[in-house]
Design a protein around this motif. Structure first.
Motif, PDB file in Angstrom:
ATOM      1  N   ASP A 218       0.820  -1.223   0.000  1.00 58.57           N
ATOM      2  CA  ASP A 218       0.000   0.000   0.000  1.00 58.57           C
ATOM      3  C   ASP A 218       0.844   1.259   0.000  1.00 58.57           C
ATOM      4  N   LEU A 255     -12.440   5.839   4.549  1.00 53.16           N
ATOM      5  CA  LEU A 255     -12.295   5.296   5.894  1.00 53.16           C
ATOM      6  C   LEU A 255     -13.598   4.578   6.222  1.00 53.16           C
ATOM      7  N   SER A 259     -14.425   0.649  10.795  1.00 47.03           N
ATOM      8  CA  SER A 259     -13.023   0.513  11.162  1.00 47.03           C
ATOM      9  C   SER A 259     -12.793   0.909  12.613  1.00 47.03           C
ATOM     10  N   GLY A 261      -9.724   1.558  13.882  1.00 46.04           N
ATOM     11  CA  GLY A 261      -8.698   2.587  13.870  1.00 46.04           C
ATOM     12  C   GLY A 261      -9.044   3.722  12.909  1.00 46.04           C
ATOM     13  N   SER A 262      -8.031   4.426  12.481  1.00 39.98           N
ATOM     14  CA  SER A 262      -8.242   5.563  11.578  1.00 39.98           C
ATOM     15  C   SER A 262      -7.505   5.347  10.260  1.00 39.98           C
ATOM     16  N   ARG A 263      -7.415   4.088   9.836  1.00 42.30           N
ATOM     17  CA  ARG A 263      -6.682   3.759   8.633  1.00 42.30           C
ATOM     18  C   ARG A 263      -7.593   3.835   7.403  1.00 42.30           C
ATOM     19  N   PHE A 264      -7.199   4.661   6.443  1.00 41.13           N
ATOM     20  CA  PHE A 264      -7.925   4.749   5.182  1.00 41.13           C
ATOM     21  C   PHE A 264      -7.497   3.602   4.267  1.00 41.13           C
ATOM     22  N   ASN A 265      -8.366   3.250   3.333  1.00 41.00           N
ATOM     23  CA  ASN A 265      -8.070   2.215   2.357  1.00 41.00           C
ATOM     24  C   ASN A 265      -8.600   2.612   0.985  1.00 41.00           C
ATOM     25  N   SER A 279      -7.816  -4.717  -1.558  1.00 40.95           N
ATOM     26  CA  SER A 279      -7.061  -5.891  -1.114  1.00 40.95           C
ATOM     27  C   SER A 279      -7.861  -7.179  -1.222  1.00 40.95           C
TER      28      SER A 279
END
Length: 392
Positions: A218, A255, A259, A261-265, A279
């Protein structure tokens, strides 16, 4: 004039006197295993950024992308970019210089690199950090502890000094007035934080490399997708992905509300699956997305793809290659790619039209040099369509 009209890799890794002449828009490298195809891509990557030490380091480690536990040390990886050979009946290696030259619109005419071994007295990690803090004018808390403890005695560490020299084309002198040569020296030590190193970026040529596994990371993907969106290239990226799956209608950075956490994808809008992280899709979709984003990032430069056909089903090769060739032309990107696949060769023949569009180079390693057999589009078409000849 093309960025690179010809390139000669005099010495790099195991390559000797590899001459790629009369380059095209798309340049295909074929040959048996260990013939040097990937080495050509690595040599091009460094040659296009000769004074940027980060490119040297990333190229040296490129082949170990997925092997993070038992990697070769970065200095050893860098050493093995250089040609090594042993003296007869002696346990000794002679290391040569790296030497690459080219003709074309790129201002660099010749690049020469060499290195020498270094040693220095080095303090233990704790004291080294203390010295580093002092050198950066950071506050150091006074302590009654002795500066050197039993396990903190000085030792010897090794390093290398990398010297890079470039010679500029006289017809490009206006870009660098009063200069016909440039040079840079880098000192690299064991246990140093190498990612903080910086080098000069000019003269250089925008370059991106796609390896068989780089699409699985990523790192940098968000930035690449954002750049494509600002360049109004996103619709064309979607067009490429639809060559494999017509149900794809959009791609976004999001986001998830679920989720923790604060992880964007990166998410793909799919008519059957809805919004799904990229993914969760197969390697074919992920690799084509990676290629498209890398292409958008090197407008007016060079794109390097190792194993062009990797993860792409044979039924999607021709349509995918048609998209790739079209946008290489529109964006003035010169493509260099390796392949083991006859289907890939035939697919590129179908979507190109002239000798300037596609050139194939077969690498044949010999005892003293690497022989290069060149087939332009016209000859390649005759060999494949009329004679069905093996060209790999």
């Amino acid at each position: 004039m093309k960025h690179l009209e010809s390139i000669t890799i005099h010495q790099f890794r195991g390559l000797r006197d590899v001459k790629l002449e009369h380059l095209g828009q798309v340049n295909l490298l074929v040959g048996i295993n260990n013939s040097g195809k990937t080495s050509v891509l690595e040599a091009l990557s460094i040659y296009c950024h000769p004074l940027d030490i980060r490119v040297w380091l990333s190229t040296a480690r490129q082949r170990e992308q997925e092997n993070r536990r038992s990697r070769t040390s970065i200095l050893d990886s860098l050493r093995w970019l250089f040609t090594h050979y042993s003296l007869a009946n002696q346990a000794q290696y002679i290391k040569e210089t790296i030497l690459i030259s080219s003709q074309g619109d790129f201002p660099i005419k010749t690049m020469k690199a060499s290195y020498k071994e270094m040693e220095e007295i080095w303090l233990s990690e704790k004291n080294n950090k203390t010295n580093l803090a002092a050198s950066q004018d950071e506050e150091i808390i006074d302590s009654d502890e002795p500066m050197l403890e039993v396990d903190e005695l000085p030792g010897i560490r090794k390093g290398i000094e990398l010297n890079v020299e470039i010679e500029l084309n006289t017809n490009q002198a206006s870009l660098f007035p009063e200069l016909d040569k440039m040079a840079e020296t880098f000192q690299l030590w064991e246990n140093d934080i190498l990612y903080k190193l910086h080098g000069k970026h000019n003269p250089s040529l925008l370059t991106a490399i796609v390896t068989p596994s780089s699409h699985r990371s990523d790192i940098g993907q968000f930035r690449l997708l954002s750049e494509a969106r600002f360049e109004n290239f996103k619709c064309d990226v979607l067009e490429l992905l639809q060559q494999i799956d017509q149900n794809i209608s959009d791609i976004e950075i999001l986001l998830s509300p679920e989720s923790i956490g604060s992880r964007f994808n990166i998410y793909i809008q799919h008519e059957k699956l809805g919004l799904a992280p990229v993914s969760t899709f197969g390697d074919g979709i992920r690799r084509l997305l990676h290629i498209a984003l890398k292409l958008a990032s090197v407008k007016g430069g060079v794109l390097l793809i190792d194993e062009l056909e990797s993860t792409i089903h044979t039924e999607a090769l021709q349509s995918s290659f048609n998209w790739l060739v079209k946008w290489c032309k529109k964006m003035d990107v010169q493509l260099f790619a390796t392949t083991h696949s006859l289907e890939a060769v035939d697919g590129l023949l179908e979507v190109t039209e002239s000798a300037s569009d596609l050139v194939l180079y077969r690498l044949e390693p010999k005892e003293t040099k690497t022989l290069v057999i060149r087939h332009d589009w016209n000859r390649l078409k005759r060999l494949r369509e009329e004679q069905g000849q093996e060209v790999r």
